[in-house]
Write a protein that holds these residues in place. Sequence first.
Motif, PDB file in Angstrom:
ATOM      1  N   ARG A   1       0.823  -1.219   0.000  1.00 31.83           N
ATOM      2  CA  ARG A   1       0.000   0.000   0.000  1.00 31.83           C
ATOM      3  C   ARG A   1       0.853   1.264   0.000  1.00 31.83           C
ATOM      4  NH1 ARG A   1      -4.883  -0.309   4.154  1.00 31.83           N
ATOM      5  NH2 ARG A   1      -3.154  -0.372   5.666  1.00 31.83           N
ATOM      6  N   VAL A   2       2.131   1.135   0.360  1.00 36.72           N
ATOM      7  CA  VAL A   2       3.037   2.269   0.177  1.00 36.72           C
ATOM      8  C   VAL A   2       3.416   2.387  -1.290  1.00 36.72           C
ATOM      9  CG1 VAL A   2       5.259   3.289   0.786  1.00 36.72           C
ATOM     10  CG2 VAL A   2       3.965   2.043   2.510  1.00 36.72           C
ATOM     11  N   MET A   3       3.795   1.280  -1.884  1.00 36.98           N
ATOM     12  CA  MET A   3       4.301   1.279  -3.254  1.00 36.98           C
ATOM     13  C   MET A   3       3.250   1.678  -4.280  1.00 36.98           C
ATOM     14  SD  MET A   3       7.519   0.315  -3.149  1.00 36.98           S
ATOM     15  CE  MET A   3       7.922  -0.463  -4.709  1.00 36.98           C
ATOM     16  N   ASN A   4       2.012   1.195  -4.072  1.00 40.25           N
ATOM     17  CA  ASN A   4       0.964   1.425  -5.071  1.00 40.25           C
ATOM     18  C   ASN A   4      -0.355   1.730  -4.371  1.00 40.25           C
ATOM     19  OD1 ASN A   4      -0.593   1.533  -7.352  1.00 40.25           O
ATOM     20  ND2 ASN A   4      -0.087  -0.518  -8.082  1.00 40.25           N
ATOM     21  N   PRO A   5      -0.495   2.912  -3.806  1.00 42.18           N
ATOM     22  CA  PRO A   5      -1.691   3.222  -3.009  1.00 42.18           C
ATOM     23  C   PRO A   5      -2.996   3.157  -3.805  1.00 42.18           C
ATOM     24  CG  PRO A   5      -0.350   5.193  -3.365  1.00 42.18           C
ATOM     25  CD  PRO A   5       0.472   4.028  -3.813  1.00 42.18           C
ATOM     26  N   GLN A   6      -2.943   3.526  -5.079  1.00 37.09           N
ATOM     27  CA  GLN A   6      -4.169   3.515  -5.872  1.00 37.09           C
ATOM     28  C   GLN A   6      -4.750   2.114  -5.992  1.00 37.09           C
ATOM     29  OE1 GLN A   6      -4.637   5.891  -9.617  1.00 37.09           O
ATOM     30  NE2 GLN A   6      -4.762   3.868 -10.568  1.00 37.09           N
ATOM     31  N   LYS A   7      -3.897   1.106  -6.147  1.00 37.35           N
ATOM     32  CA  LYS A   7      -4.357  -0.273  -6.300  1.00 37.35           C
ATOM     33  C   LYS A   7      -5.130  -0.735  -5.063  1.00 37.35           C
ATOM     34  CE  LYS A   7      -2.658  -4.951  -7.255  1.00 37.35           C
ATOM     35  NZ  LYS A   7      -1.449  -5.785  -7.536  1.00 37.35           N
ATOM     36  N   TYR A   8      -4.796  -0.178  -3.907  1.00 34.22           N
ATOM     37  CA  TYR A   8      -5.406  -0.621  -2.653  1.00 34.22           C
ATOM     38  C   TYR A   8      -6.302   0.458  -2.052  1.00 34.22           C
ATOM     39  CZ  TYR A   8      -1.933  -4.276  -3.133  1.00 34.22           C
ATOM     40  OH  TYR A   8      -1.188  -5.331  -3.617  1.00 34.22           O
ATOM     41  N   ALA A   9      -6.847   1.307  -2.933  1.00 31.74           N
ATOM     42  CA  ALA A   9      -7.685   2.409  -2.461  1.00 31.74           C
ATOM     43  C   ALA A   9      -8.867   1.918  -1.631  1.00 31.74           C
ATOM     44  CB  ALA A   9      -8.185   3.234  -3.649  1.00 31.74           C
ATOM     45  N   ASP A  10      -9.403   0.731  -1.990  1.00 29.54           N
ATOM     46  CA  ASP A  10     -10.592   0.252  -1.289  1.00 29.54           C
ATOM     47  C   ASP A  10     -10.283  -0.303   0.100  1.00 29.54           C
ATOM     48  OD1 ASP A  10      -9.284  -2.048  -2.065  1.00 29.54           O
ATOM     49  OD2 ASP A  10     -11.063  -3.069  -2.813  1.00 29.54           O
ATOM     50  N   THR A  11      -9.007  -0.314   0.500  1.00 29.19           N
ATOM     51  CA  THR A  11      -8.670  -0.778   1.849  1.00 29.19           C
ATOM     52  C   THR A  11      -8.691   0.362   2.863  1.00 29.19           C
ATOM     53  OG1 THR A  11      -6.268  -0.469   1.598  1.00 29.19           O
ATOM     54  CG2 THR A  11      -7.198  -2.589   0.868  1.00 29.19           C
ATOM     55  N   ALA A  12      -8.942   1.576   2.418  1.00 31.59           N
ATOM     56  CA  ALA A  12      -9.023   2.720   3.328  1.00 31.59           C
ATOM     57  C   ALA A  12     -10.383   2.702   4.009  1.00 31.59           C
ATOM     58  CB  ALA A  12      -8.832   4.026   2.567  1.00 31.59           C
ATOM     59  N   ARG A  13     -10.379   2.540   5.340  1.00 34.89           N
ATOM     60  CA  ARG A  13     -11.665   2.514   6.033  1.00 34.89           C
ATOM     61  C   ARG A  13     -11.469   2.564   7.538  1.00 34.89           C
ATOM     62  NH1 ARG A  13     -12.933  -2.933   7.371  1.00 34.89           N
ATOM     63  NH2 ARG A  13     -11.398  -4.396   6.568  1.00 34.89           N
ATOM     64  N   LEU A  14     -12.519   3.003   8.188  1.00 41.32           N
ATOM     65  CA  LEU A  14     -12.618   3.006   9.636  1.00 41.32           C
ATOM     66  C   LEU A  14     -13.423   1.786  10.045  1.00 41.32           C
ATOM     67  CD1 LEU A  14     -12.151   4.508  12.313  1.00 41.32           C
ATOM     68  CD2 LEU A  14     -14.174   5.885  11.804  1.00 41.32           C
ATOM     69  N   CYS A  15     -12.938   1.039  11.025  1.00 45.59           N
ATOM     70  CA  CYS A  15     -13.533  -0.262  11.322  1.00 45.59           C
ATOM     71  C   CYS A  15     -13.604  -0.495  12.829  1.00 45.59           C
ATOM     72  CB  CYS A  15     -12.697  -1.360  10.652  1.00 45.59           C
ATOM     73  SG  CYS A  15     -13.296  -3.021  10.916  1.00 45.59           S
ATOM     74  N   GLN A  16     -14.735  -1.024  13.292  1.00 44.80           N
ATOM     75  CA  GLN A  16     -14.880  -1.353  14.709  1.00 44.80           C
ATOM     76  C   GLN A  16     -14.357  -2.761  14.973  1.00 44.80           C
ATOM     77  OE1 GLN A  16     -19.107  -1.790  15.879  1.00 44.80           O
ATOM     78  NE2 GLN A  16     -19.606  -1.408  13.741  1.00 44.80           N
ATOM     79  N   LEU A  17     -13.704  -2.937  16.108  1.00 47.98           N
ATOM     80  CA  LEU A  17     -13.138  -4.219  16.480  1.00 47.98           C
ATOM     81  C   LEU A  17     -14.062  -5.026  17.393  1.00 47.98           C
ATOM     82  CD1 LEU A  17      -9.424  -3.213  17.103  1.00 47.98           C
ATOM     83  CD2 LEU A  17     -10.300  -4.654  15.265  1.00 47.98           C
ATOM     84  N   GLN A  18     -15.193  -4.466  17.747  1.00 44.74           N
ATOM     85  CA  GLN A  18     -16.174  -5.159  18.568  1.00 44.74           C
ATOM     86  C   GLN A  18     -17.536  -4.577  18.258  1.00 44.74           C
ATOM     87  OE1 GLN A  18     -13.913  -3.216  21.851  1.00 44.74           O
ATOM     88  NE2 GLN A  18     -15.865  -3.251  22.921  1.00 44.74           N
TER      89      GLN A  18
END
Length: 546
Positions: free
Chosen positions: A246-263
């Motif tokens: 995700r450092v090397m190619n941020p655009q490819k992993y754009a859909d991994t950007a998110r806020l997520c609850q752990l419980q």
Amino acid sequence: MKSWKNIFIALSIFGCCGCAHLATVKTTQPRVPMVAASEDQLTLAKPYLSAAERAQPIVALGDDLSAAKLSLQVLDQRLHDSSAQSIYNFSVARAVENVERAKIQPWQRKIDIVSDRSDYTLTTPKPIDPEHNPSRYDLFPTDSLKISGQFFKIRSTVSGIGAPLVAVERAENPQFRQQYKLPRIYAPVTAAIRFSGQKAELQFVDPMKSDRIALSKGTFPLAVDFSAPTAMLIARERPERLGFSRVMNPQKYADTARLCQLQQYDPARTPVIFVHGLQETGASWAPMVDTLRNDAAIREHYQFWFFSYPSGYPYPYSAALLRRDLAGIRRAFPNHKRVVLIGHSMGGMICRLMVTDAGDKIWRDFFATSPAKTPLSSDTRKLLEESLVFNHRPDVQRVIFISTPHRGSKLASGWIGRIGAALVRTPRLFTSVYTSTKPLLVADPAARTLKRMPNSVDTLEPNDRFVQAVDKLPITRGIPYDSIMGDRGRGNTPNSSDGVVPYWSSHLDGARSELIVDSGHDAQLNPKATHEVARILKENLAVGSR
């Protein structure tokens, strides 16, 4: 080969766990707990459990229930009998395994268990909601799991009554993004069995909601294993593999950007949101989260979330993504309490922007005009406004900065940083932004001149104009903030450094507290730093969360 090694070092030196072996989980055969020869009643349970190991699931389940009932009878007489607790917990764990093996669902209908020794009717209370329906999960007793790895040298557990389990959701939740959840739940659960004559009730207790359980004539602490679910999640999903990519190619992993609850969301608990740094993922917080969960007071009053993002993005844009998600959870959970942000490294810089009133000052410094009068296309203006024009978030009540380079790091401007920055692929949406804005930017002789849009490594440089602009802005009054940083054990503050970020960059005047720990840049993994976070969270409770 040597050049590629240097390239890897150039990027990985800013992170701490991109390729480390963080967690392994293997199954093991648990042994029947030892019982003293004088414990006549408990010694009778051992033949039941030994026979269950060789029997078919339904027959074995009957033996497990007999052993659990016998040990519970001993606990009725001696509430603090550790041997009876051990036999009970072991019996319940094996009962859960045999329920799984037999493919029966006592939460759907009662199950008659017929065995040579005794007959039982097994039931389970109806689930309180779909998320707590056992049919959705595979259940793994944690005493049958051998856990190891960099993040699991110490296991976070609570001793007590019940069989700690890992509940793993069988199918991926298609609405996980809209619900701000993990794609697949890995959760701690504790099983217990109550008896009334030959009726046996198997109960699954959520340790995030209860820390004690009433059984027969006593009330006991609930046994919990917080490390096992986290370890299984990391071992199966391998989130750390995304760090470098995700450092090397941020655009490819754009859909991994998110806020997520752990419980599961709870309006009564204050959300604590962890924000990782360059080349990291949400997994970077695992040791701290599990340790904090082990504290009953923190577990009672806080719920844990994380924000993950492709860390090749320039951090002002990543901050814009966090703002979008904070607005999103405000809509999804309008009654949530004001959040506490905890940011490591570049994640701390992102958090800094959530508690800063910039308005359009940075924009005007860059373009000498207001956003409305700057001749840009609507899409470009929108992206830049989200990144450069901002005020503090009223839904943030406190921030904890860990190893944060508020004034940048010279490592980013040196040859290591320059190699790393050159390798980060510029997302297509930023290419047009750079082309449109280059002729409009006010020249800044003190800033590095680039022939492309800055990426995350560029925005870590001390002479980055955005970094310098933010440093001139105060953190909004009334929002407390705390700092934790490492000095590699040298004790040479204020001339210290964690190896990546020097003290002159991580120090902030006006911090409610500042702690220097014997650590490198990965201070979020230091036990003293975790202890300090726990202290701050408890202090925050005393002040009030609203």
